[in-house]
Design a protein around this motif. Structure first.
Motif, PDB file in Angstrom:
ATOM      1  N   ILE A  31      -8.619   6.475  11.818  1.00  0.00           N
ATOM      2  CA  ILE A  31      -8.828   5.239  11.046  1.00  0.00           C
ATOM      3  C   ILE A  31      -7.918   4.126  11.553  1.00  0.00           C
ATOM      4  N   ASN A  32      -8.530   2.999  11.886  1.00  0.00           N
ATOM      5  CA  ASN A  32      -7.783   1.808  12.303  1.00  0.00           C
ATOM      6  C   ASN A  32      -7.431   0.909  11.132  1.00  0.00           C
ATOM      7  N   ALA A  33      -8.334   0.863  10.179  1.00  0.00           N
ATOM      8  CA  ALA A  33      -8.154  -0.049   9.060  1.00  0.00           C
ATOM      9  C   ALA A  33      -8.966   0.445   7.878  1.00  0.00           C
ATOM     10  N   MET A  34      -8.502   0.060   6.700  1.00  0.00           N
ATOM     11  CA  MET A  34      -9.261   0.342   5.481  1.00  0.00           C
ATOM     12  C   MET A  34      -9.401  -0.947   4.706  1.00  0.00           C
ATOM     13  N   GLY A  35     -10.402  -0.993   3.857  1.00  0.00           N
ATOM     14  CA  GLY A  35     -10.613  -2.238   3.147  1.00  0.00           C
ATOM     15  C   GLY A  35     -11.453  -2.082   1.907  1.00  0.00           C
ATOM     16  N   VAL A  51      -6.621  -3.791   5.281  1.00  0.00           N
ATOM     17  CA  VAL A  51      -5.273  -3.471   5.751  1.00  0.00           C
ATOM     18  C   VAL A  51      -5.412  -2.563   6.955  1.00  0.00           C
ATOM     19  N   THR A  52      -4.703  -2.912   8.041  1.00  0.00           N
ATOM     20  CA  THR A  52      -4.770  -2.088   9.230  1.00  0.00           C
ATOM     21  C   THR A  52      -3.777  -0.931   9.126  1.00  0.00           C
ATOM     22  N   SER A  53      -3.899  -0.007  10.049  1.00  0.00           N
ATOM     23  CA  SER A  53      -2.975   1.127  10.058  1.00  0.00           C
ATOM     24  C   SER A  53      -1.551   0.655  10.353  1.00  0.00           C
ATOM     25  N   GLY A  54      -1.425  -0.531  10.947  1.00  0.00           N
ATOM     26  CA  GLY A  54      -0.109  -1.103  11.203  1.00  0.00           C
ATOM     27  C   GLY A  54       0.422  -1.925  10.056  1.00  0.00           C
ATOM     28  N   GLY A  55      -0.388  -2.076   9.003  1.00  0.00           N
ATOM     29  CA  GLY A  55       0.079  -2.781   7.817  1.00  0.00           C
ATOM     30  C   GLY A  55      -0.329  -4.244   7.725  1.00  0.00           C
ATOM     31  N   THR A  56      -1.089  -4.726   8.679  1.00  0.00           N
ATOM     32  CA  THR A  56      -1.543  -6.117   8.610  1.00  0.00           C
ATOM     33  C   THR A  56      -2.648  -6.250   7.571  1.00  0.00           C
ATOM     34  N   THR A  57      -2.498  -7.227   6.710  1.00  0.00           N
ATOM     35  CA  THR A  57      -3.470  -7.417   5.635  1.00  0.00           C
ATOM     36  C   THR A  57      -4.260  -8.708   5.828  1.00  0.00           C
ATOM     37  N   ASN A  58      -5.419  -8.716   5.229  1.00  0.00           N
ATOM     38  CA  ASN A  58      -6.294  -9.889   5.256  1.00  0.00           C
ATOM     39  C   ASN A  58      -7.002  -9.970   3.914  1.00  0.00           C
ATOM     40  N   TYR A  59      -7.110 -11.192   3.371  1.00  0.00           N
ATOM     41  CA  TYR A  59      -7.700 -11.365   2.049  1.00  0.00           C
ATOM     42  C   TYR A  59      -8.756 -12.464   2.073  1.00  0.00           C
ATOM     43  N   SER A  62     -10.765 -16.230  -2.114  1.00  0.00           N
ATOM     44  CA  SER A  62     -10.982 -16.194  -3.563  1.00  0.00           C
ATOM     45  C   SER A  62     -10.034 -15.246  -4.283  1.00  0.00           C
ATOM     46  N   VAL A  63      -9.397 -14.340  -3.550  1.00  0.00           N
ATOM     47  CA  VAL A  63      -8.515 -13.369  -4.208  1.00  0.00           C
ATOM     48  C   VAL A  63      -7.058 -13.502  -3.783  1.00  0.00           C
ATOM     49  N   LYS A  64      -6.793 -14.384  -2.846  1.00  0.00           N
ATOM     50  CA  LYS A  64      -5.413 -14.553  -2.373  1.00  0.00           C
ATOM     51  C   LYS A  64      -4.504 -14.925  -3.529  1.00  0.00           C
ATOM     52  N   GLY A  65      -3.363 -14.278  -3.579  1.00  0.00           N
ATOM     53  CA  GLY A  65      -2.405 -14.545  -4.640  1.00  0.00           C
ATOM     54  C   GLY A  65      -2.658 -13.762  -5.916  1.00  0.00           C
ATOM     55  N   ARG A  66      -3.821 -13.133  -6.010  1.00  0.00           N
ATOM     56  CA  ARG A  66      -4.148 -12.353  -7.211  1.00  0.00           C
ATOM     57  C   ARG A  66      -4.311 -10.867  -6.894  1.00  0.00           C
ATOM     58  N   PHE A  67      -4.853 -10.565  -5.742  1.00  0.00           N
ATOM     59  CA  PHE A  67      -5.090  -9.180  -5.349  1.00  0.00           C
ATOM     60  C   PHE A  67      -4.102  -8.780  -4.266  1.00  0.00           C
ATOM     61  N   THR A  68      -3.727  -7.509  -4.274  1.00  0.00           N
ATOM     62  CA  THR A  68      -2.871  -6.959  -3.229  1.00  0.00           C
ATOM     63  C   THR A  68      -3.461  -5.643  -2.748  1.00  0.00           C
ATOM     64  N   ILE A  69      -3.582  -5.530  -1.430  1.00  0.00           N
ATOM     65  CA  ILE A  69      -4.057  -4.286  -0.845  1.00  0.00           C
ATOM     66  C   ILE A  69      -2.864  -3.557  -0.246  1.00  0.00           C
ATOM     67  N   SER A  70      -2.846  -2.254  -0.428  1.00  0.00           N
ATOM     68  CA  SER A  70      -1.740  -1.450   0.063  1.00  0.00           C
ATOM     69  C   SER A  70      -2.284  -0.097   0.486  1.00  0.00           C
ATOM     70  N   SER A  71      -1.617   0.534   1.428  1.00  0.00           N
ATOM     71  CA  SER A  71      -2.098   1.834   1.876  1.00  0.00           C
ATOM     72  C   SER A  71      -0.939   2.803   2.050  1.00  0.00           C
ATOM     73  N   TYR A  72      -1.279   4.052   1.985  1.00  0.00           N
ATOM     74  CA  TYR A  72      -0.298   5.126   2.171  1.00  0.00           C
ATOM     75  C   TYR A  72      -0.971   6.247   2.922  1.00  0.00           C
ATOM     76  N   ARG A  73      -0.280   6.778   3.932  1.00  0.00           N
ATOM     77  CA  ARG A  73      -0.865   7.871   4.698  1.00  0.00           C
ATOM     78  C   ARG A  73       0.132   9.000   4.883  1.00  0.00           C
ATOM     79  N   THR A  79      -4.714   6.851   1.752  1.00  0.00           N
ATOM     80  CA  THR A  79      -5.145   6.235   0.509  1.00  0.00           C
ATOM     81  C   THR A  79      -4.916   4.730   0.559  1.00  0.00           C
ATOM     82  N   VAL A  80      -5.897   3.994   0.101  1.00  0.00           N
ATOM     83  CA  VAL A  80      -5.752   2.546   0.016  1.00  0.00           C
ATOM     84  C   VAL A  80      -5.926   2.130  -1.435  1.00  0.00           C
ATOM     85  N   TYR A  81      -5.110   1.180  -1.847  1.00  0.00           N
ATOM     86  CA  TYR A  81      -5.130   0.696  -3.220  1.00  0.00           C
ATOM     87  C   TYR A  81      -5.496  -0.788  -3.220  1.00  0.00           C
TER      88      TYR A  81
END
Length: 118
Positions: A31-35, A51-59, A62-73, A79-81
């Motif tokens: 997996i390179n990225a999850m979303g 969110v990429t496997s390196g931790g780079t996020t993109n939003y 419409s959700v910037k500042g309200r939603f947060t994506i995070s991952s754990y492996r 797992t992505v939240y």
């Protein structure tokens, strides 16, 4: 092969918060990225966040500042939240988890309904 299992979703009042999670199993090291994507009634499916496997996020804007994506492996699971705050009625949609693999194949999890009441 990557399998995705989504948890979370339901009904929340406007201004409230909700967390979605998506657990990937199988070929997780491919997996390179999850979303997260979402599709509201009568609308096209749209990107929410990645969110990429390196931790780079993109939003989405419409959700910037309200939603947060995070991952754990770990060795067994990836797992992505999606932490959603200040929810609005326009966030109502079916939310889908995705996993993009190094072979450019995208796996989709089952959708989960998020309904924000005004």
């Amino acid at each position: 092969q990557v399998q995705l299992v989504v948890s979370g979703g339901g009904l929340v009042q406007a201004g409230g918060s909700m967390t979605l999670s998506c657990a990937a199993s199988g070929s997780i090291f491919s997996i390179n990225a999850m979303g997260w994507y979402r599709q509201a009634p009568g609308k096209q499916r749209e990107l929410v966040a990645t969110v990429t496997s390196g931790g780079t996020t993109n939003y989405a804007d419409s959700v910037k500042g309200r939603f947060t994506i995070s991952s754990y492996r770990n060795n067994a699971k990836y797992t992505v939240y999606l932490f959603m705050n200040s929810l609005k009625p326009e966030d109502t949609a079916v939310y889908y988890c995705t996993a993009d693999q190094i072979n450019e194949f995208r796996s989709w999890g089952q959708g989960t309904q998020v309904t924000v009441s005004s």
